[in-house]
Design a protein around this motif. Sequence first.
Motif, mmCIF file in Angstrom:
data_model
loop_
_atom_site.group_PDB
_atom_site.id
_atom_site.type_symbol
_atom_site.label_atom_id
_atom_site.label_comp_id
_atom_site.label_asym_id
_atom_site.label_seq_id
_atom_site.Cartn_x
_atom_site.Cartn_y
_atom_site.Cartn_z
ATOM 1 N N LEU A 1 0.841 -1.188 0.000
ATOM 2 C CA LEU A 1 0.000 0.000 0.000
ATOM 3 C C LEU A 1 0.882 1.246 0.000
ATOM 4 C CD1 LEU A 1 -2.769 -1.026 2.570
ATOM 5 C CD2 LEU A 1 -2.842 -1.162 0.070
ATOM 6 N N ILE A 2 0.437 2.279 -0.683
ATOM 7 C CA ILE A 2 1.211 3.521 -0.777
ATOM 8 C C ILE A 2 0.886 4.371 0.447
ATOM 9 C CG2 ILE A 2 1.740 5.538 -2.198
ATOM 10 C CD1 ILE A 2 0.664 3.962 -4.610
ATOM 11 N N GLN A 3 1.736 4.294 1.442
ATOM 12 C CA GLN A 3 1.439 4.886 2.747
ATOM 13 C C GLN A 3 1.291 6.404 2.704
ATOM 14 O OE1 GLN A 3 0.578 3.078 5.327
ATOM 15 N NE2 GLN A 3 0.968 1.196 4.178
ATOM 16 N N GLY A 4 2.011 7.064 1.817
ATOM 17 C CA GLY A 4 1.933 8.516 1.754
ATOM 18 C C GLY A 4 0.834 9.042 0.855
ATOM 19 N N ALA A 5 0.013 8.130 0.307
ATOM 20 C CA ALA A 5 -0.977 8.540 -0.691
ATOM 21 C C ALA A 5 -2.111 9.386 -0.104
ATOM 22 C CB ALA A 5 -1.553 7.315 -1.390
ATOM 23 N N ALA A 6 -2.550 9.040 1.105
ATOM 24 C CA ALA A 6 -3.706 9.732 1.692
ATOM 25 C C ALA A 6 -3.458 11.226 1.849
ATOM 26 C CB ALA A 6 -4.068 9.109 3.033
ATOM 27 N N SER A 7 -2.245 11.595 2.215
ATOM 28 C CA SER A 7 -1.928 13.008 2.402
ATOM 29 C C SER A 7 -1.999 13.791 1.099
ATOM 30 C CB SER A 7 -0.535 13.154 3.015
ATOM 31 O OG SER A 7 0.467 12.654 2.138
ATOM 32 N N LYS A 8 -1.922 13.071 -0.022
ATOM 33 C CA LYS A 8 -2.023 13.697 -1.345
ATOM 34 C C LYS A 8 -3.445 13.591 -1.904
ATOM 35 C CE LYS A 8 2.749 12.354 -2.532
ATOM 36 N NZ LYS A 8 3.050 11.463 -1.383
ATOM 37 N N GLY A 9 -4.343 12.982 -1.124
ATOM 38 C CA GLY A 9 -5.701 12.771 -1.613
ATOM 39 C C GLY A 9 -5.776 11.680 -2.659
ATOM 40 N N ALA A 10 -4.734 10.855 -2.739
ATOM 41 C CA ALA A 10 -4.677 9.789 -3.734
ATOM 42 C C ALA A 10 -5.235 8.511 -3.134
ATOM 43 C CB ALA A 10 -3.238 9.578 -4.197
ATOM 44 N N ARG B 1 -4.582 11.250 -9.247
ATOM 45 C CA ARG B 1 -3.701 11.352 -8.078
ATOM 46 C C ARG B 1 -3.086 9.996 -7.726
ATOM 47 N NH1 ARG B 1 -6.329 15.634 -3.733
ATOM 48 N NH2 ARG B 1 -7.663 16.769 -5.190
ATOM 49 N N ILE B 2 -3.870 8.923 -7.899
ATOM 50 C CA ILE B 2 -3.321 7.583 -7.651
ATOM 51 C C ILE B 2 -2.171 7.310 -8.606
ATOM 52 C CG2 ILE B 2 -3.824 5.113 -7.807
ATOM 53 C CD1 ILE B 2 -6.675 5.745 -6.865
ATOM 54 N N TRP B 3 -2.378 7.638 -9.874
ATOM 55 C CA TRP B 3 -1.313 7.482 -10.868
ATOM 56 C C TRP B 3 -0.045 8.223 -10.435
ATOM 57 C CZ3 TRP B 3 1.189 5.735 -15.039
ATOM 58 C CH2 TRP B 3 2.051 6.606 -15.719
ATOM 59 N N LEU B 4 -0.201 9.486 -10.052
ATOM 60 C CA LEU B 4 0.958 10.296 -9.674
ATOM 61 C C LEU B 4 1.630 9.768 -8.409
ATOM 62 C CD1 LEU B 4 -0.535 13.853 -10.374
ATOM 63 C CD2 LEU B 4 1.240 12.674 -11.701
ATOM 64 N N ALA B 5 0.827 9.355 -7.423
ATOM 65 C CA ALA B 5 1.389 8.841 -6.173
ATOM 66 C C ALA B 5 2.149 7.543 -6.418
ATOM 67 C CB ALA B 5 0.286 8.626 -5.148
ATOM 68 N N ALA B 6 1.607 6.675 -7.264
ATOM 69 C CA ALA B 6 2.276 5.414 -7.574
ATOM 70 C C ALA B 6 3.592 5.667 -8.299
ATOM 71 C CB ALA B 6 1.364 4.531 -8.418
ATOM 72 N N MET B 7 3.587 6.568 -9.264
ATOM 73 C CA MET B 7 4.816 6.856 -10.001
ATOM 74 C C MET B 7 5.866 7.491 -9.085
ATOM 75 S SD MET B 7 4.327 5.589 -12.952
ATOM 76 C CE MET B 7 3.237 4.391 -12.140
ATOM 77 N N GLU B 8 5.437 8.382 -8.203
ATOM 78 C CA GLU B 8 6.373 9.011 -7.278
ATOM 79 C C GLU B 8 7.038 7.974 -6.369
ATOM 80 O OE1 GLU B 8 6.305 12.256 -3.596
ATOM 81 O OE2 GLU B 8 4.744 12.340 -5.136
ATOM 82 N N GLU B 9 6.237 7.040 -5.877
ATOM 83 C CA GLU B 9 6.795 6.013 -4.998
ATOM 84 C C GLU B 9 7.754 5.095 -5.739
ATOM 85 O OE1 GLU B 9 5.357 2.637 -1.829
ATOM 86 O OE2 GLU B 9 4.994 4.777 -1.665
ATOM 87 N N LEU B 10 7.384 4.708 -6.943
ATOM 88 C CA LEU B 10 8.248 3.810 -7.704
ATOM 89 C C LEU B 10 9.536 4.503 -8.146
ATOM 90 C CD1 LEU B 10 5.503 2.030 -9.818
ATOM 91 C CD2 LEU B 10 6.799 1.063 -7.898
ATOM 92 N N MET B 11 9.448 5.769 -8.466
ATOM 93 C CA MET B 11 10.674 6.513 -8.793
ATOM 94 C C MET B 11 11.619 6.516 -7.602
ATOM 95 S SD MET B 11 10.592 7.537 -11.986
ATOM 96 C CE MET B 11 11.546 9.031 -12.277
ATOM 97 N N ALA B 12 11.056 6.699 -6.409
ATOM 98 C CA ALA B 12 11.874 6.711 -5.189
ATOM 99 C C ALA B 12 12.450 5.335 -4.884
ATOM 100 C CB ALA B 12 11.049 7.205 -4.008
ATOM 101 N N LYS B 13 11.818 4.293 -5.406
ATOM 102 C CA LYS B 13 12.289 2.927 -5.156
ATOM 103 C C LYS B 13 13.261 2.441 -6.226
ATOM 104 C CE LYS B 13 8.845 1.072 -2.046
ATOM 105 N NZ LYS B 13 8.038 -0.130 -1.691
#
Length: 336
Positions: A51-60, A166-178
Amino acid sequence: MIMKLVLLWVLGLWSVSGIDLSRSESFLSYLDEEVTMSPGSTTTLIVPLTLIQGAASKGAVCLDGTLPGYHLHRGFGSGANSWVIHLEGGGWCNTIRSCVFRKTTRRGSSKFMEKSINFTGILSNKAEENPDFYNWNRVRVRYCDGASFAGEGQNEANKLYFRGQRIWLAAMEELMAKGMQNANQAILSGCSAGGLASILHCDEFKNLFPETTKVKCLSDAGLFLDATNVAGGHTLRDMYEGVVTLQGVQKNLPSTCTSQKDPTSCFFPQNLVSNVKTPMFLLNAAYDAWQVDQSLIPSLADPHGLWRACKTDRSHCNSSQIQFFQVREKRYLVRE
């Protein structure tokens, strides 16, 4: 832009027996069902849900407000710095009622998602099954918004969150960081509604990377017909109009299309592909079972069952019914 279209000229693809394609309540596609079922084989790679833990803060968040998620299996050897991102499919929801239903399923809530899934096909880790990508970093992004990762809005009264973009953006941000930011090559793929999403987000995906990264996109069964059904109606266009309007999709559609066409038309991928700059591969069956059932011959358009035998078994189609399919196939054929 390099574009290739592969058509599978297989009439039997839509000759399906024993499968219920009439789930109009949620427009769930069976195209993407099998690979997300609970693991049933010990010989198949099983990958846990993250689960993308930081997603909720972005409204994703998913339709019901829960966290979105993905499954990641790391690459190795020559594929350690290569990535395949696969966007899950599974239809759309176009009304409050259908979205409320959808949020009680894995297509609208991570509460109902499998905790682990099989990685097969383009996500397989077996060289004999997946010779080109078996050792790449392989990711399946779960689909829980109902608008091909493109919505923006919410419905307070029914506690629905339309946050696909927003889900798309949050997922891409997390994967870029990984580690995806270091990719030397990357592919964005998707099936069915995810195939549409891979077209919508193809250039956005390319823009995540430096010019030196080789980026391509693959849409599998992501082209949908803006066609007239057997009763003269426009089943899929009417449904898409509901998705676009209800979920605020128009805010995220390419301006290259919306400056010339209405927002609903710009949710049909055939009106988008000519403006996609990133190399893209399109794979679509000439006769798609889901589209035959839901777009061309929905039950409401065939109240007397005149097409029932033809839908069940193509050998039972008469000459005029075959011509009906062929005319539409030729009309929507995209050439290289």
